[in-house]
Design a protein around this motif. Sequence first.
Motif, PDB file in Angstrom:
ATOM      1  N   PRO A 162      -3.284   7.525   1.161  1.00  0.00           N
ATOM      2  CA  PRO A 162      -3.726   6.323   1.881  1.00  0.00           C
ATOM      3  C   PRO A 162      -2.979   5.086   1.378  1.00  0.00           C
ATOM      4  O   PRO A 162      -2.071   5.190   0.549  1.00  0.00           O
ATOM      5  CB  PRO A 162      -5.213   6.254   1.524  1.00  0.00           C
ATOM      6  CG  PRO A 162      -5.293   6.887   0.171  1.00  0.00           C
ATOM      7  CD  PRO A 162      -4.272   7.993   0.175  1.00  0.00           C
ATOM      8  N   ALA A 163      -3.398   3.903   1.855  1.00  0.00           N
ATOM      9  CA  ALA A 163      -2.747   2.665   1.437  1.00  0.00           C
ATOM     10  C   ALA A 163      -2.967   2.434  -0.052  1.00  0.00           C
ATOM     11  O   ALA A 163      -4.044   2.689  -0.597  1.00  0.00           O
ATOM     12  CB  ALA A 163      -3.294   1.488   2.244  1.00  0.00           C
ATOM     13  N   ALA A 164      -1.922   1.951  -0.711  1.00  0.00           N
ATOM     14  CA  ALA A 164      -2.023   1.642  -2.144  1.00  0.00           C
ATOM     15  C   ALA A 164      -2.666   0.266  -2.329  1.00  0.00           C
ATOM     16  O   ALA A 164      -2.808  -0.516  -1.383  1.00  0.00           O
ATOM     17  CB  ALA A 164      -0.633   1.662  -2.772  1.00  0.00           C
ATOM     18  N   THR A 165      -3.077  -0.004  -3.561  1.00  0.00           N
ATOM     19  CA  THR A 165      -3.526  -1.356  -3.937  1.00  0.00           C
ATOM     20  C   THR A 165      -2.567  -1.891  -4.997  1.00  0.00           C
ATOM     21  O   THR A 165      -2.023  -1.124  -5.801  1.00  0.00           O
ATOM     22  CB  THR A 165      -4.963  -1.348  -4.476  1.00  0.00           C
ATOM     23  OG1 THR A 165      -5.038  -0.469  -5.606  1.00  0.00           O
ATOM     24  CG2 THR A 165      -5.934  -0.883  -3.413  1.00  0.00           C
ATOM     25  N   SER A 179      -2.758  -9.588  -0.505  1.00  0.00           N
ATOM     26  CA  SER A 179      -2.157  -8.348   0.001  1.00  0.00           C
ATOM     27  C   SER A 179      -2.301  -8.228   1.513  1.00  0.00           C
ATOM     28  O   SER A 179      -3.286  -8.696   2.101  1.00  0.00           O
ATOM     29  CB  SER A 179      -2.788  -7.126  -0.674  1.00  0.00           C
ATOM     30  OG  SER A 179      -2.499  -7.117  -2.058  1.00  0.00           O
ATOM     31  N   LYS A 180      -1.296  -7.572   2.107  1.00  0.00           N
ATOM     32  CA  LYS A 180      -1.305  -7.274   3.542  1.00  0.00           C
ATOM     33  C   LYS A 180      -0.935  -5.798   3.718  1.00  0.00           C
ATOM     34  O   LYS A 180       0.030  -5.315   3.126  1.00  0.00           O
ATOM     35  CB  LYS A 180      -0.300  -8.170   4.265  1.00  0.00           C
ATOM     36  CG  LYS A 180      -0.245  -7.938   5.769  1.00  0.00           C
ATOM     37  CD  LYS A 180       0.699  -8.928   6.439  1.00  0.00           C
ATOM     38  CE  LYS A 180       2.131  -8.699   6.022  1.00  0.00           C
ATOM     39  NZ  LYS A 180       3.082  -9.556   6.768  1.00  0.00           N
ATOM     40  N   VAL A 181      -1.738  -5.087   4.553  1.00  0.00           N
ATOM     41  CA  VAL A 181      -1.536  -3.654   4.775  1.00  0.00           C
ATOM     42  C   VAL A 181      -1.062  -3.436   6.208  1.00  0.00           C
ATOM     43  O   VAL A 181      -1.678  -3.941   7.160  1.00  0.00           O
ATOM     44  CB  VAL A 181      -2.835  -2.861   4.513  1.00  0.00           C
ATOM     45  CG1 VAL A 181      -2.611  -1.373   4.757  1.00  0.00           C
ATOM     46  CG2 VAL A 181      -3.326  -3.107   3.085  1.00  0.00           C
ATOM     47  N   GLU A 182       0.006  -2.650   6.373  1.00  0.00           N
ATOM     48  CA  GLU A 182       0.530  -2.313   7.695  1.00  0.00           C
ATOM     49  C   GLU A 182       0.611  -0.798   7.832  1.00  0.00           C
ATOM     50  O   GLU A 182       1.111  -0.110   6.930  1.00  0.00           O
ATOM     51  CB  GLU A 182       1.915  -2.924   7.900  1.00  0.00           C
ATOM     52  CG  GLU A 182       1.931  -4.452   7.893  1.00  0.00           C
ATOM     53  CD  GLU A 182       3.332  -5.007   8.082  1.00  0.00           C
ATOM     54  OE1 GLU A 182       4.288  -4.192   8.035  1.00  0.00           O
ATOM     55  OE2 GLU A 182       3.476  -6.227   8.254  1.00  0.00           O
ATOM     56  N   GLU A 183       0.122  -0.287   8.976  1.00  0.00           N
ATOM     57  CA  GLU A 183       0.199   1.150   9.255  1.00  0.00           C
ATOM     58  C   GLU A 183       1.399   1.426  10.148  1.00  0.00           C
ATOM     59  O   GLU A 183       1.600   0.770  11.166  1.00  0.00           O
ATOM     60  CB  GLU A 183      -1.082   1.631   9.932  1.00  0.00           C
ATOM     61  CG  GLU A 183      -1.106   3.142  10.149  1.00  0.00           C
ATOM     62  CD  GLU A 183      -2.423   3.627  10.719  1.00  0.00           C
ATOM     63  OE1 GLU A 183      -2.567   4.850  10.947  1.00  0.00           O
ATOM     64  OE2 GLU A 183      -3.323   2.790  10.947  1.00  0.00           O
ATOM     65  N   TYR A 185       4.065   4.070  12.407  1.00  0.00           N
ATOM     66  CA  TYR A 185       3.864   4.974  13.539  1.00  0.00           C
ATOM     67  C   TYR A 185       3.459   6.383  13.098  1.00  0.00           C
ATOM     68  O   TYR A 185       2.784   7.101  13.820  1.00  0.00           O
ATOM     69  CB  TYR A 185       5.144   5.045  14.383  1.00  0.00           C
ATOM     70  CG  TYR A 185       6.287   5.758  13.687  1.00  0.00           C
ATOM     71  CD1 TYR A 185       6.519   7.118  13.890  1.00  0.00           C
ATOM     72  CD2 TYR A 185       7.131   5.070  12.819  1.00  0.00           C
ATOM     73  CE1 TYR A 185       7.564   7.765  13.246  1.00  0.00           C
ATOM     74  CE2 TYR A 185       8.167   5.705  12.179  1.00  0.00           C
ATOM     75  CZ  TYR A 185       8.383   7.060  12.399  1.00  0.00           C
ATOM     76  OH  TYR A 185       9.402   7.711  11.749  1.00  0.00           O
ATOM     77  N   ASP A 186       3.867   6.798  11.911  1.00  0.00           N
ATOM     78  CA  ASP A 186       3.547   8.146  11.431  1.00  0.00           C
ATOM     79  C   ASP A 186       2.315   8.139  10.530  1.00  0.00           C
ATOM     80  O   ASP A 186       2.125   9.037   9.710  1.00  0.00           O
ATOM     81  CB  ASP A 186       4.740   8.733  10.685  1.00  0.00           C
ATOM     82  CG  ASP A 186       5.245   7.814   9.584  1.00  0.00           C
ATOM     83  OD1 ASP A 186       4.743   6.668   9.485  1.00  0.00           O
ATOM     84  OD2 ASP A 186       6.140   8.227   8.836  1.00  0.00           O
ATOM     85  N   HIS A 187       1.462   7.123  10.715  1.00  0.00           N
ATOM     86  CA  HIS A 187       0.187   7.013  10.000  1.00  0.00           C
ATOM     87  C   HIS A 187       0.378   6.881   8.483  1.00  0.00           C
ATOM     88  O   HIS A 187      -0.461   7.307   7.708  1.00  0.00           O
ATOM     89  CB  HIS A 187      -0.719   8.219  10.315  1.00  0.00           C
ATOM     90  CG  HIS A 187      -0.943   8.414  11.780  1.00  0.00           C
ATOM     91  ND1 HIS A 187      -1.652   7.510  12.556  1.00  0.00           N
ATOM     92  CD2 HIS A 187      -0.531   9.402  12.619  1.00  0.00           C
ATOM     93  CE1 HIS A 187      -1.679   7.942  13.816  1.00  0.00           C
ATOM     94  NE2 HIS A 187      -1.009   9.082  13.883  1.00  0.00           N
ATOM     95  N   MET A 188       1.474   6.290   8.119  1.00  0.00           N
ATOM     96  CA  MET A 188       1.691   5.919   6.721  1.00  0.00           C
ATOM     97  C   MET A 188       1.390   4.427   6.585  1.00  0.00           C
ATOM     98  O   MET A 188       1.260   3.710   7.570  1.00  0.00           O
ATOM     99  CB  MET A 188       3.122   6.228   6.305  1.00  0.00           C
ATOM    100  CG  MET A 188       3.519   7.664   6.567  1.00  0.00           C
ATOM    101  SD  MET A 188       2.698   8.802   5.488  1.00  0.00           S
ATOM    102  CE  MET A 188       4.059   9.361   4.539  1.00  0.00           C
ATOM    103  N   PHE A 189       1.324   3.977   5.302  1.00  0.00           N
ATOM    104  CA  PHE A 189       0.922   2.591   5.066  1.00  0.00           C
ATOM    105  C   PHE A 189       1.930   1.899   4.145  1.00  0.00           C
ATOM    106  O   PHE A 189       2.414   2.492   3.175  1.00  0.00           O
ATOM    107  CB  PHE A 189      -0.468   2.543   4.426  1.00  0.00           C
ATOM    108  CG  PHE A 189      -1.547   3.091   5.315  1.00  0.00           C
ATOM    109  CD1 PHE A 189      -2.199   2.274   6.235  1.00  0.00           C
ATOM    110  CD2 PHE A 189      -1.900   4.430   5.249  1.00  0.00           C
ATOM    111  CE1 PHE A 189      -3.188   2.779   7.052  1.00  0.00           C
ATOM    112  CE2 PHE A 189      -2.886   4.944   6.071  1.00  0.00           C
ATOM    113  CZ  PHE A 189      -3.532   4.118   6.973  1.00  0.00           C
ATOM    114  N   THR A 190       2.207   0.650   4.479  1.00  0.00           N
ATOM    115  CA  THR A 190       3.032  -0.216   3.644  1.00  0.00           C
ATOM    116  C   THR A 190       2.188  -1.413   3.224  1.00  0.00           C
ATOM    117  O   THR A 190       1.574  -2.078   4.066  1.00  0.00           O
ATOM    118  CB  THR A 190       4.277  -0.693   4.397  1.00  0.00           C
ATOM    119  OG1 THR A 190       5.117   0.439   4.677  1.00  0.00           O
ATOM    120  CG2 THR A 190       5.060  -1.706   3.566  1.00  0.00           C
ATOM    121  N   VAL A 191       2.177  -1.664   1.913  1.00  0.00           N
ATOM    122  CA  VAL A 191       1.371  -2.757   1.362  1.00  0.00           C
ATOM    123  C   VAL A 191       2.307  -3.789   0.742  1.00  0.00           C
ATOM    124  O   VAL A 191       3.204  -3.439  -0.041  1.00  0.00           O
ATOM    125  CB  VAL A 191       0.371  -2.242   0.309  1.00  0.00           C
ATOM    126  CG1 VAL A 191      -0.473  -3.395  -0.237  1.00  0.00           C
ATOM    127  CG2 VAL A 191      -0.530  -1.164   0.911  1.00  0.00           C
TER     128      VAL A 191
END
Length: 412
Positions: A162-165, A179-183, A185-191
């Motif tokens: 899942p998304a990291a902190t 922090s800002k979280v973006e999902e 297209y392949d259901h991965m997360f960038t923080v």
Amino acid sequence: MAITGNGSLATLLFLFMIPASLHKGAAQYPVQSQNLVTDNVAVVEGEVAVISCRVKNNDDSVIQLLNPNRQTIYFRDVRPLKDARFQLVNFSDNELRVSLSNVSLSDEGRYVCQLYTDPPQEAYADITVLIPPGNPIIESREGQVIEGNETEMTCTAMGSKPAATIRWMKGDKELQGMSKVEETYDHMFTVTSQLRFIVTKEDDSVPVVCIVDHPAVKDFQALTYLVVHYKPEVKIIVEFPDGLPREGQNMELSCQAKGKPHPQQISWVKVDDDLPSHALITGADLYIENLNKTYNGTYRCFAANSVGESYDDYILYVYDTTPSAEPAAHDSRAGEGAPRAVDHAVIGGVVAVVVFAMLCLLIILGRYFARHKGTYFTHEAKGADDAADADTAIINAEGGHNNSDEKKEYYI
């Protein structure tokens, strides 16, 4: 009865028919309850997941494991599914334990432990695939910061599930970022975390650490060091003489300046006057020969760099050649007062004030006693104020000389 097979279709069909034949026409007897349990599994991508189907109080009922598409992975100890990543770890009347190696994101889902009873029992094991983020990246708005200004840093952790902190540390102090979280297209997360703070010169070379917390990794962090520019810090050091400066001696003052960048310009001046004509400046040092009292005053050292300019003062007081009742120690540091020889003048002033006060007191007392001395009048003086001359005043006096024995005095 133990049944084994080689995966052929005939054997598989035979195995699936067992539950129906076992229960067809069988008498219904009260039986002790059977309890089917399993556990959810979280596994890092590429590692091994283990699914355990456990039965309490099993009465020889058949256990099988199904994938999220309801395809049979293991029926008892037989693997109908052709995926060789699934391997039997343990099979007994009470447990069916299967491992799945090289787990990928496509393996995520709900797996079913099924027990052939009447009615059948099912328990569900959710496999969650953890994908660690890529190496965190720290970026700074500027490579170097001037003291008193605000700096901004960002830390990015990409492609995790899942998304990291993200946490921040400056030295041994934790700072709060945004922090800002973006999902994707392949259901991965960038923080992305943004950090802002005001820097001081004490922050120079202090480490700033971006710490990424994620269940798939430990001690995942990126580090950078602050580069803070600040104006010089200046201090004047007396190289010699060791004691009090006296007439005829030589003196050397050294100007020590520290700053970032290093001070490029150092200069000496005498406040409100010119430097002695034979004073010698060598680099950051000021050398004065044959001291005399005309050299008394404040000597100032300036140091400058690209950030700004600073200075320090030294107050020079030259003492007589022959030691007298002078102070044992003397530090002519700027802002710490004039030499102690001035104390004699202070004492003389205090004595003068005391003497003046005593004189004033004596004058006041004299006037006081003079005003209370008193005035005496006799009967001979009565009527004198209305008489034209002295003889008339005597004649008009009440009682005249015949009543001299009755003379009375009045005190006013």
